[in-house]
Design a protein around this motif. Structure first.
Motif, PDB file in Angstrom:
ATOM      1  N   UNK A 144     -64.479  12.178  -8.240  1.00 17.54           N
ATOM      2  CA  UNK A 144     -65.704  11.742  -7.574  1.00 17.54           C
ATOM      3  C   UNK A 144     -65.386  11.148  -6.206  1.00 17.54           C
ATOM      4  N   UNK A 145     -64.418  10.252  -6.157  1.00 21.11           N
ATOM      5  CA  UNK A 145     -64.060   9.642  -4.876  1.00 21.11           C
ATOM      6  C   UNK A 145     -63.529  10.682  -3.903  1.00 21.11           C
ATOM      7  N   UNK A 146     -62.784  11.650  -4.415  1.00 26.58           N
ATOM      8  CA  UNK A 146     -62.264  12.724  -3.565  1.00 26.58           C
ATOM      9  C   UNK A 146     -63.408  13.555  -2.999  1.00 26.58           C
ATOM     10  N   UNK A 147     -64.345  13.934  -3.867  1.00 26.54           N
ATOM     11  CA  UNK A 147     -65.487  14.737  -3.430  1.00 26.54           C
ATOM     12  C   UNK A 147     -66.344  14.001  -2.405  1.00 26.54           C
ATOM     13  N   UNK A 148     -66.403  12.686  -2.527  1.00 27.76           N
ATOM     14  CA  UNK A 148     -67.191  11.879  -1.594  1.00 27.76           C
ATOM     15  C   UNK A 148     -66.409  11.511  -0.338  1.00 27.76           C
ATOM     16  N   UNK A 149     -65.165  11.977  -0.254  1.00 31.64           N
ATOM     17  CA  UNK A 149     -64.354  11.750   0.934  1.00 31.64           C
ATOM     18  C   UNK A 149     -63.729  10.378   1.016  1.00 31.64           C
ATOM     19  N   UNK A 223     -67.709   1.462 -14.208  1.00 32.83           N
ATOM     20  CA  UNK A 223     -67.196   2.629 -13.495  1.00 32.83           C
ATOM     21  C   UNK A 223     -67.630   3.918 -14.173  1.00 32.83           C
ATOM     22  N   UNK A 224     -67.538   3.968 -15.487  1.00 36.69           N
ATOM     23  CA  UNK A 224     -67.924   5.176 -16.213  1.00 36.69           C
ATOM     24  C   UNK A 224     -69.389   5.525 -15.962  1.00 36.69           C
ATOM     25  N   UNK A 225     -70.256   4.504 -15.874  1.00 34.41           N
ATOM     26  CA  UNK A 225     -71.664   4.767 -15.603  1.00 34.41           C
ATOM     27  C   UNK A 225     -71.877   5.240 -14.172  1.00 34.41           C
ATOM     28  N   UNK A 226     -71.172   4.635 -13.226  1.00 29.81           N
ATOM     29  CA  UNK A 226     -71.372   4.950 -11.809  1.00 29.81           C
ATOM     30  C   UNK A 226     -70.970   6.373 -11.460  1.00 29.81           C
ATOM     31  N   UNK A 227     -70.018   6.961 -12.194  1.00 31.81           N
ATOM     32  CA  UNK A 227     -69.529   8.296 -11.841  1.00 31.81           C
ATOM     33  C   UNK A 227     -70.205   9.398 -12.647  1.00 31.81           C
ATOM     34  N   UNK A 228     -71.178   9.031 -13.469  1.00 34.14           N
ATOM     35  CA  UNK A 228     -71.910  10.062 -14.195  1.00 34.14           C
ATOM     36  C   UNK A 228     -72.641  10.961 -13.204  1.00 34.14           C
TER      37      UNK A 228
END
Length: 336
Positions: A144-149, A223-228
């Motif tokens: 997720x962090x990678x995809x968001x740059x 964290x688990x909720x935020x990256x859903x």
């Protein structure tokens, strides 16, 4: 979970100035932008930001031996441009002190404070985040962090709660909303321009220490909720809903967004995590903010008091807290 996203929008976004670029744990932070005259609010240009003035909830405090000018405004920390009603500007002009959660403009210019805060969320036992997450959560969060740059290897030294904040902030950065349009930032810029005293009712270091002290179970759950995927996909929609409710002063809609129940029942472990999260980021801080307001009232100060809208509402919010202390808190009406 809806409740987690709402808390992120209403509360954690106040940490954007420090989360937007996490420094190396042992390196100084990057030089922040310097506020210039061009960044100060332009009252004459307000109509360029939005066609109609917002009509947010705000209150006047009186009684209990106090006879000055004291106003409460629940802030939204991001927007896509706001026009402020004259009643709100007049309330600000009647006061000689602006109270805010913390002076984010001063923080952005204080590199040592930024580094000190970040250290609250760094592992000091030699471990990295992959040792504290299951393999799937780590892989998903990293992607997720990678995809968001936003992924960098040094982020592995940071706790899950930092990844939680960063994921939400990066997702929001993909939308039309910006912290540059935050209500507290607008009035802070105005206060610095006209020399109004600025009163900080809490310190960012205290907030970060509290975040770092959250149990590992709560941090991982957040964290688990935020990256859903569905949570990330709804970032702009939920931010827009919260902003619309704020602009219209729709207390019921704001509360519904902040307290929406999850789609599925929580396990006892999830309930405990949600309770700790809410207590740390809302309830405990509300008590600090109520005490700061009471102290300013007892000192006879004329204060325009701005903190996040989530801190104003509810049984343990500032409005009810001041009423319990004997003050009269009256919602201000608009003439148009």
């Amino acid at each position: 979970m809806k409740r987690t996203l709402a808390m992120l929008l209403a509360l954690a976004l106040l940490l954007l100035c420090a989360c937007s670029a996490a420094p190396e744990p042992t390196q100084p932070a990057a030089e922040p932008p310097v506020e210039t005259a061009e960044t100060l609010p332009d009252h004459a240009a307000q109509d360029d930001a939005a066609s109609e003035p917002a009509q947010p909830l705000f209150w006047q405090v009186s009684g209990n031996g106090y006879s000055g000018s004291f106003y409460l405004l629940g802030s939204i920390h991001v927007s896509d441009g706001l026009t402020y009603p004259q009643e709100l500007l007049d309330a600000y002009a009647a006061c000689d002190t602006l109270a805010v959660e913390s002076d984010v403009l001063a923080l952005e210019a204080d590199l040592s404070a930024q580094v000190e805060m970040m250290r609250c969320l760094v592992y000091t036992d030699g471990t990295t985040i992959d040792a504290h997450l299951d393999a799937q959560t780590y892989a998903d969060a990293k992607q997720v962090l990678t995809d968001l740059g936003g992924y960098q290897t040094m982020l592995d030294h940071y706790m899950p709660i930092f990844w939680y904040l960063l994921a939400g902030n990066l997702a929001l950065a993909q939308t039309r909303f910006s912290p540059d349009g935050g209500v507290d930032r607008y009035f802070l810029q105005m206060a610095k321009a006209d020399g109004t005293e600025i009163l900080e009712v809490e310190q960012y270091t205290d907030v970060y220490h509290a975040l770092g002290a959250l149990s590992e179970e709560t941090q991982v759950y957040a964290l688990q909720q935020a990256i859903r995927p569905e949570v990330l996909a709804a970032t702009e929609e939920d931010a827009a809903a919260l902003l619309d409710a704020w602009c219209s002063g729709d207390e019921a809609a704001i509360i519904d967004l902040l307290e929406a129940e999850p789609d599925e029942p929580l396990t006892p472990e999830e309930e405990a995590a949600a309770e700790e999260f809410g207590r740390t980021l809302v309830t405990d801080r509300n008590a600090v903010m109520i005490r700061a307001a009471d102290e300013a009232l007892r000192a006879g100060k004329n204060v325009f008091y701005i903190v996040g809208i989530a801190h104003m509402l509810g049984e343990d919010g500032i409005v009810e807290g001041l009423r319990q202390l004997g003050y009269t808190v009256t919602q201000v009406s608009y003439t148009s």
